[in-house]
Scaffold this motif. Structure first.
Motif, PDB file in Angstrom:
ATOM      1  N   UNK A  90      -3.853   0.600  13.283  1.00  0.00           N
ATOM      2  CA  UNK A  90      -2.642   0.943  12.537  1.00  0.00           C
ATOM      3  C   UNK A  90      -2.551   0.253  11.176  1.00  0.00           C
ATOM      4  N   UNK A  91      -3.217  -0.887  11.033  1.00  0.00           N
ATOM      5  CA  UNK A  91      -3.140  -1.605   9.754  1.00  0.00           C
ATOM      6  C   UNK A  91      -3.868  -0.865   8.637  1.00  0.00           C
ATOM      7  N   UNK A  92      -4.731   0.084   9.006  1.00  0.00           N
ATOM      8  CA  UNK A  92      -5.378   0.881   7.982  1.00  0.00           C
ATOM      9  C   UNK A  92      -4.385   1.749   7.230  1.00  0.00           C
ATOM     10  N   UNK A  93      -3.204   1.958   7.828  1.00  0.00           N
ATOM     11  CA  UNK A  93      -2.210   2.853   7.239  1.00  0.00           C
ATOM     12  C   UNK A  93      -1.013   2.101   6.670  1.00  0.00           C
ATOM     13  N   UNK A  94      -1.167   0.790   6.468  1.00  0.00           N
ATOM     14  CA  UNK A  94      -0.058   0.016   5.899  1.00  0.00           C
ATOM     15  C   UNK A  94       0.244   0.479   4.479  1.00  0.00           C
ATOM     16  N   UNK A  95       1.514   0.352   4.107  1.00  0.00           N
ATOM     17  CA  UNK A  95       1.954   0.807   2.781  1.00  0.00           C
ATOM     18  C   UNK A  95       2.848  -0.236   2.141  1.00  0.00           C
ATOM     19  N   UNK A  96       2.623  -0.583   0.887  1.00  0.00           N
ATOM     20  CA  UNK A  96       1.580  -0.107  -0.019  1.00  0.00           C
ATOM     21  C   UNK A  96       0.200  -0.603   0.414  1.00  0.00           C
ATOM     22  N   UNK A  97      -0.868   0.070   0.003  1.00  0.00           N
ATOM     23  CA  UNK A  97      -2.218  -0.283   0.479  1.00  0.00           C
ATOM     24  C   UNK A  97      -2.661  -1.671   0.051  1.00  0.00           C
ATOM     25  N   UNK A  98      -2.188  -2.161  -1.108  1.00  0.00           N
ATOM     26  CA  UNK A  98      -2.546  -3.499  -1.578  1.00  0.00           C
ATOM     27  C   UNK A  98      -1.269  -4.206  -2.015  1.00  0.00           C
ATOM     28  N   UNK A  99      -1.016  -5.383  -1.412  1.00  0.00           N
ATOM     29  CA  UNK A  99       0.219  -6.111  -1.714  1.00  0.00           C
ATOM     30  C   UNK A  99      -0.022  -7.400  -2.480  1.00  0.00           C
ATOM     31  N   UNK A 100      -1.255  -7.916  -2.440  1.00  0.00           N
ATOM     32  CA  UNK A 100      -1.565  -9.171  -3.112  1.00  0.00           C
ATOM     33  C   UNK A 100      -3.078  -9.296  -3.246  1.00  0.00           C
ATOM     34  N   UNK A 101      -3.513 -10.343  -3.953  1.00  0.00           N
ATOM     35  CA  UNK A 101      -4.944 -10.582  -4.086  1.00  0.00           C
ATOM     36  C   UNK A 101      -5.569 -10.847  -2.715  1.00  0.00           C
ATOM     37  N   UNK A 102      -4.889 -11.655  -1.909  1.00  0.00           N
ATOM     38  CA  UNK A 102      -5.407 -11.958  -0.572  1.00  0.00           C
ATOM     39  C   UNK A 102      -5.491 -10.689   0.269  1.00  0.00           C
ATOM     40  N   UNK A 103      -4.460  -9.836   0.171  1.00  0.00           N
ATOM     41  CA  UNK A 103      -4.469  -8.592   0.918  1.00  0.00           C
ATOM     42  C   UNK A 103      -5.577  -7.666   0.422  1.00  0.00           C
ATOM     43  N   UNK A 104      -5.847  -7.681  -0.882  1.00  0.00           N
ATOM     44  CA  UNK A 104      -6.926  -6.857  -1.430  1.00  0.00           C
ATOM     45  C   UNK A 104      -8.280  -7.327  -0.912  1.00  0.00           C
TER      46      UNK A 104
END
Length: 377
Positions: A90-104
Motif C-alpha cells: 500500500x505504501x507504493x500508492x502514498x500521496x504525495x509520492x515524495x514528501x521529503x529528501x529522506x522519503x525520496x
C-alpha cells in the motif's frame, strides 16, 4: 464535472510498520546468507588471478555446505519476500509520492530493491529446476543483480532505520502506538514462519541427505541418477560419443610430457577418496571414488610445486569443457583422476573412462571425460 483521481485506500490492519519490520528481520538474514554464499560460489567458480592459487581444498565439504545454504536460504526467501511485499505494497500508492529528501531516497531504493529481489528469487528457482526461458546467460546476470539488490537493501535499511527501531519489539514506541491487532499479526507471522519452514524442510534434503526422504518439493533427488548419483550433463548432451578403451589416451604436458593408455593409467597406484559432488543447483551427495592422484601425475611430469593445472575434457560442446586446478587443489592428495565410482567402473554419464574429483570444488568444475592435463607455469 471532472472527478479528481484519488489514490486507492487500504483498510487492512496489518499493512503496518510492525508487520513489515518483523518479516524484514527474517528476510534480511535470508538475503544476507544467500548473497554471501553466492559470492563464495562465484569466486570459487571464477576466481580472479590473485585468488586462483588461494582457493582452499579443505574442508572437503565446504562447497557442499555453502551451496546448500545458498539454495536453502533462497527458497526460504520466497514466502518471506511474498509476505513482506504484501505488508508494504500500500505504501507504493502514498500521496504525495515524495514528501521529503529522506522519503525520496526511500522510494529511490524501493524500485531496484523490489524488482531485483523478485528477479533473483524467480531466476534462482528456475535455475535449480534447470529451466532457462530467457535469452541471457544466467550466471553473470544473477551475480550482477545480486550486487544491485544488496546495495539497494543497505540504502533502504539506512533510510528506514528510525522506523525499524521504533517498531523492533512489541514494547517499542511505534508498536505501542499502533491499533491493538496483535492477535491477527501473531497469526499472520505464525503462518509465514510455517510456510517458510515447510518449503525449507521439503527441499533441503537434496543437499542435506539425512532429510532426503522429506524432499518432496526439491527438483532433484540425491539418489536419482546413474550409479546412484545425479548428473547434470550426460555424455550424449556433451557429444562425447563412444570412447573405446583401446583408443583412449591421457596426455600430460609439462617439463617432462607423457601420454598414457587407459591400461597404463589403470596400472598406476590407486588411491581412495570419499568426497561429495556439490552442484550450483543445490543438490549434493557423497560418494566413494578410486583413481590416480593428480599430484603423482604432476610429479612424473616434472611440474613445479607452485604450478596450476588446466584440465581438458573430451567433450565437444557445452560449458565447462576446460577447468583449472589451483595449487591447493592440484597438490591435494584427495584430488584424483577417478576411474571408479562406488566400486564400479564409471558410467559414460559420469565421465568414463576418467574424470576429475577434488575436495571442496563446484560440481561444474569436476571435469568429466578427461583427456588432457596441462601444467601451467
Amino acid at each position: 464535472m471532472r472527478s479528481r483521481l484519488l489514490p486507492p485506500r487500504f483498510s487492512g490492519g496489518l499493512h503496518d510498520a510492525r508487520t513489515a519490520t518483523v518479516i524484514g528481520r527474517w528476510l534480511g538474514p535470508a538475503f544476507a546468507v544467500c548473497f554471501v554464499t553466492g559470492l563464495i560460489s562465484h569466486l570459487m567458480q571464477h576466481p580472479p588471478g590473485w585468488l586462483a592459487d588461494g582457493v582452499p581444498s579443505r574442508p572437503v565439504w565446504g562447497y557442499r555446505l555453502t551451496q546448500g545454504l545458498h539454495v536453502a536460504s533462497g527458497i526460504a526467501a520466497i514466502p518471506l519476500l511474498t509476505a513482506k511485499l504484501w505488508a508494504v505494497y500500500p505504501r507504493l500508492f502514498t500521496w504525495p509520492p515524495v514528501r521529503s529528501v529522506r522519503h525520496a531516497l526511500e522510494r529511490l531504493s524501493v524500485a531496484p530493491l523490489v524488482a531485483g529481489a523478485v528477479f533473483e528469487v524467480a531466476t534462482g528457482l528456475l535455475n535449480i529446476a534447470q529451466w532457462y526461458p530467457w535469452p541471457f546467460s544466467f550466471v553473470p546476470v544473477h551475480y550482477a543483480v545480486a550486487w544491485l539488490v544488496t546495495g539497494a537493501l543497505i540504502l533502504h535499511i539506512a533510510v528506514k532505520a528510525p522506523e525499524i527501531r521504533d517498531h523492533w519489539t512489541r514494547r517499542s514506541p511505534g508498536t505501542l502506538a499502533l491499533p491493538a491487532d496483535g492477535t491477527d499479526r501473531r497469526s499472520l507471522l505464525i503462518a509465514v514462519a510455517a510456510a517458510t519452514g515447510a518449503v525449507t524442510l521439503t527441499t533441503v534434503g537434496q543437499s542435506f541427505t539425512p532429510l532426503k526422504d522429506l524432499a518432496l518439493l526439491a527438483p532433484r533427488s540425491p539418489d536419482h541418477g546413474p550409479q546412484g548419483l545425479p548428473v547434470n550433463r550426460t555424455a550424449a548432451a556433451a557429444a562425447v560419443g563412444t570412447i573405446r578403451p583401446e583408443r583412449y589416451r591421457l596426455t600430460v604436458t609439462g617439463p617432462r610430457s607423457f601420454t598414457l593408455t587407459l591400461d597404463e593409467l589403470r596400472a598406476l597406484p590407486r588411491h581412495e577418496a570419499r568426497l561429495p559432488i556439490a552442484c550450483v543447483e543445490g543438490w549434493s551427495k557423497t560418494a566413494h571414488w578410486t583413481g590416480v592422484r593428480v599430484a603423482d601425475l604432476l610429479e612424473r611430469a616434472g611440474a613445479p610445486a607452485h604450478a596450476r593445472v588446466r584440465v581438458v575434457s573430451l567433450q565437444t560442446r557445452g560449458g565447462y569443457r576446460v577447468s583449472e586446478l589451483g595449487r591447493e587443489h592440484a597438490r591435494d592428495p584427495l584430488t584424483l583422476l577417478a576411474l571408479t565410482l562406488n566400486g564400479e567402473e564409471l558410467s559414460p554419464d559420469h565421465g568414463y573412462p576418467v574424470r576429475l574429483i577434488a575436495p571442496n570444488r563446484p560440481g561444474a568444475l569436476q571435469t568429466k571425460w578427461v583427456g588432457r592435463l596441462e601444467v601451467l607455469s
